[in-house]
Design an enzyme around this catalytic site. Structure first.
Site, PDB file in Angstrom:
ATOM      1  N   GLU A 141       6.496  -5.132  22.131  1.00 21.76           N
ATOM      2  CA  GLU A 141       7.759  -6.190  22.075  1.00 21.76           C
ATOM      3  C   GLU A 141       7.690  -6.035  23.958  1.00 21.76           C
ATOM      4  O   GLU A 141       8.739  -4.467  24.525  1.00 21.76           O
ATOM      5  CB  GLU A 141       8.704  -6.571  21.635  1.00 21.76           C
ATOM      6  CG  GLU A 141       9.618  -7.359  21.650  1.00 21.76           C
ATOM      7  CD  GLU A 141      10.900  -7.608  21.221  1.00 21.76           C
ATOM      8  OE1 GLU A 141      11.750  -8.823  21.026  1.00 21.76           O
ATOM      9  OE2 GLU A 141      11.508  -6.097  21.026  1.00 21.76           O
ATOM     10  N   ASP A 176       9.033 -12.399  20.878  1.00 28.41           N
ATOM     11  CA  ASP A 176       9.741 -12.587  21.178  1.00 28.41           C
ATOM     12  C   ASP A 176       9.983 -13.727  22.243  1.00 28.41           C
ATOM     13  O   ASP A 176       9.681 -13.649  23.276  1.00 28.41           O
ATOM     14  CB  ASP A 176      11.172 -11.662  21.726  1.00 28.41           C
ATOM     15  CG  ASP A 176      11.909 -12.164  21.481  1.00 28.41           C
ATOM     16  OD1 ASP A 176      12.738 -13.652  21.463  1.00 28.41           O
ATOM     17  OD2 ASP A 176      13.334 -11.187  20.280  1.00 28.41           O
ATOM     18  N   GLN A 202      10.303 -13.626  17.328  1.00 23.01           N
ATOM     19  CA  GLN A 202      11.555 -13.631  16.989  1.00 23.01           C
ATOM     20  C   GLN A 202      11.950 -14.463  17.987  1.00 23.01           C
ATOM     21  O   GLN A 202      10.968 -15.790  18.557  1.00 23.01           O
ATOM     22  CB  GLN A 202      11.501 -12.042  17.282  1.00 23.01           C
ATOM     23  CG  GLN A 202      11.400 -11.067  16.976  1.00 23.01           C
ATOM     24  CD  GLN A 202      11.861 -10.035  17.409  1.00 23.01           C
ATOM     25  OE1 GLN A 202      12.070  -9.571  18.169  1.00 23.01           O
ATOM     26  NE2 GLN A 202      12.771  -9.086  16.185  1.00 23.01           N
ATOM     27  N   GLU A 238      16.305 -13.238  15.842  1.00 20.86           N
ATOM     28  CA  GLU A 238      16.848 -12.557  16.755  1.00 20.86           C
ATOM     29  C   GLU A 238      18.067 -12.746  17.842  1.00 20.86           C
ATOM     30  O   GLU A 238      18.161 -12.839  18.525  1.00 20.86           O
ATOM     31  CB  GLU A 238      16.704 -10.833  16.907  1.00 20.86           C
ATOM     32  CG  GLU A 238      16.972 -10.098  17.744  1.00 20.86           C
ATOM     33  CD  GLU A 238      15.730  -8.815  18.672  1.00 20.86           C
ATOM     34  OE1 GLU A 238      16.358  -7.797  18.041  1.00 20.86           O
ATOM     35  OE2 GLU A 238      15.184  -9.873  18.963  1.00 20.86           O
TER      36      GLU A 238
END
Length: 259
Positions: A141, A176, A202, A238
């Site tokens: 990530e 993300d 995310q 998140e």
């Protein structure tokens, strides 16, 4: 339809950690993720997950000494033994939760340092092979430099290169959208280009990392894009609730289990 996973490290903080599973289930979530479970015995985490009839979407490998500011070990030369021991620790939680993917944090070091690059590639190969023996995906990530200054993996194209270079089918990109918006912008275009590598998604609003109910990025459009791409995985929530967790779940109403 997106499969949303409550992030129990950021959401439901009104409850003690092991009680957050039940709270998330009662709020309509069918799956959860979190950063680190390691303060609790694997069996207790597994029981809390089963008690809520939830699916575990994701958690992170041990990051080193988080309290002292460490943010992963994978790219840190000289930390190989501790990194490898962390994989063994994580596997106990893998078996108790049935999770199918874990995230490997890189650490705080110069991404252009050849020694760090070599360490990162070696850690990636070792972790992917070890986790692959158990049918587990390893996720990489990129994290933006505002939230985590000095983080090794801070660019989506850089992360995609490491995924491709690994040559391992269980190494995937953790996409993300919050980090992508802050690093690059134009999340939808980058999602389209990198989608074949994506193993987890995310979300959070780019303004303050709160509920995904604003216009930056455009989440209704991005959720529709995930559907059009046929994304079968989880979308991890998140984010930090602006006020209470339950008070901020208006955005989630159309998708929750009891809707």
């Amino acid at each position: 339809m997106p499969r949303f996973a409550a992030n129990l490290s950021m959401m439901f903080n009104e409850w003690e950690f092991l009680d957050r599973f039940k709270a998330a289930a009662e709020a309509g979530f069918e799956s959860v993720e979190f950063l680190f479970p390691y303060e609790h015995a694997p069996e207790k985490v597994g029981l809390a997950l089963a008690g809520g009839e939830l699916e575990q979407a994701l958690f992170n490998l041990p990051p080193g000494d988080w309290a002292k500011g460490e943010r992963g070990m994978a790219a840190l030369p000289g930390r190989e033994a501790e990194f490898r021991a962390g994989i063994e620790t994580a596997l106990a939680y893998v078996h108790e939760t049935g999770v199918k993917r874990v995230h490997m944090m890189a650490g705080l070091t110069d991404p252009n340092d050849p020694a760090a690059q070599k360490a990162y590639r070696a850690s990636l190969a070792y972790a992917a092979d070890k986790l692959g023996e158990h049918g587990i995906d390893l996720l990489l990530e990129p994290i933006n430099g505002k939230d985590m200054p000095g983080y090794f993996l801070n660019d989506f194209d850089q992360a995609a290169t490491y995924v491709r270079e690994s040559g391992r089918p269980n190494v995937k990109l953790q996409f993300d959208m919050y980090h992508c918006e802050l690093i690059h912008g134009d999340v939808g275009t980058r999602l389209e280009a990198l989608y074949p590598l994506v193993g987890h998604v995310q979300i959070a609003n780019a303004e303050g990392r709160h509920e995904p109910d604003g216009t930056r990025p455009d989440y209704p459009a991005l959720f529709a894009q995930l559907d059009s791409l046929g994304y079968p995985g989880f979308v991890g929530c998140e984010y930090r609730p602006r006020a209470g967790t339950l008070e901020g779940l208006g955005w989630f109403s159309p998708w929750k289990k009891h809707a």
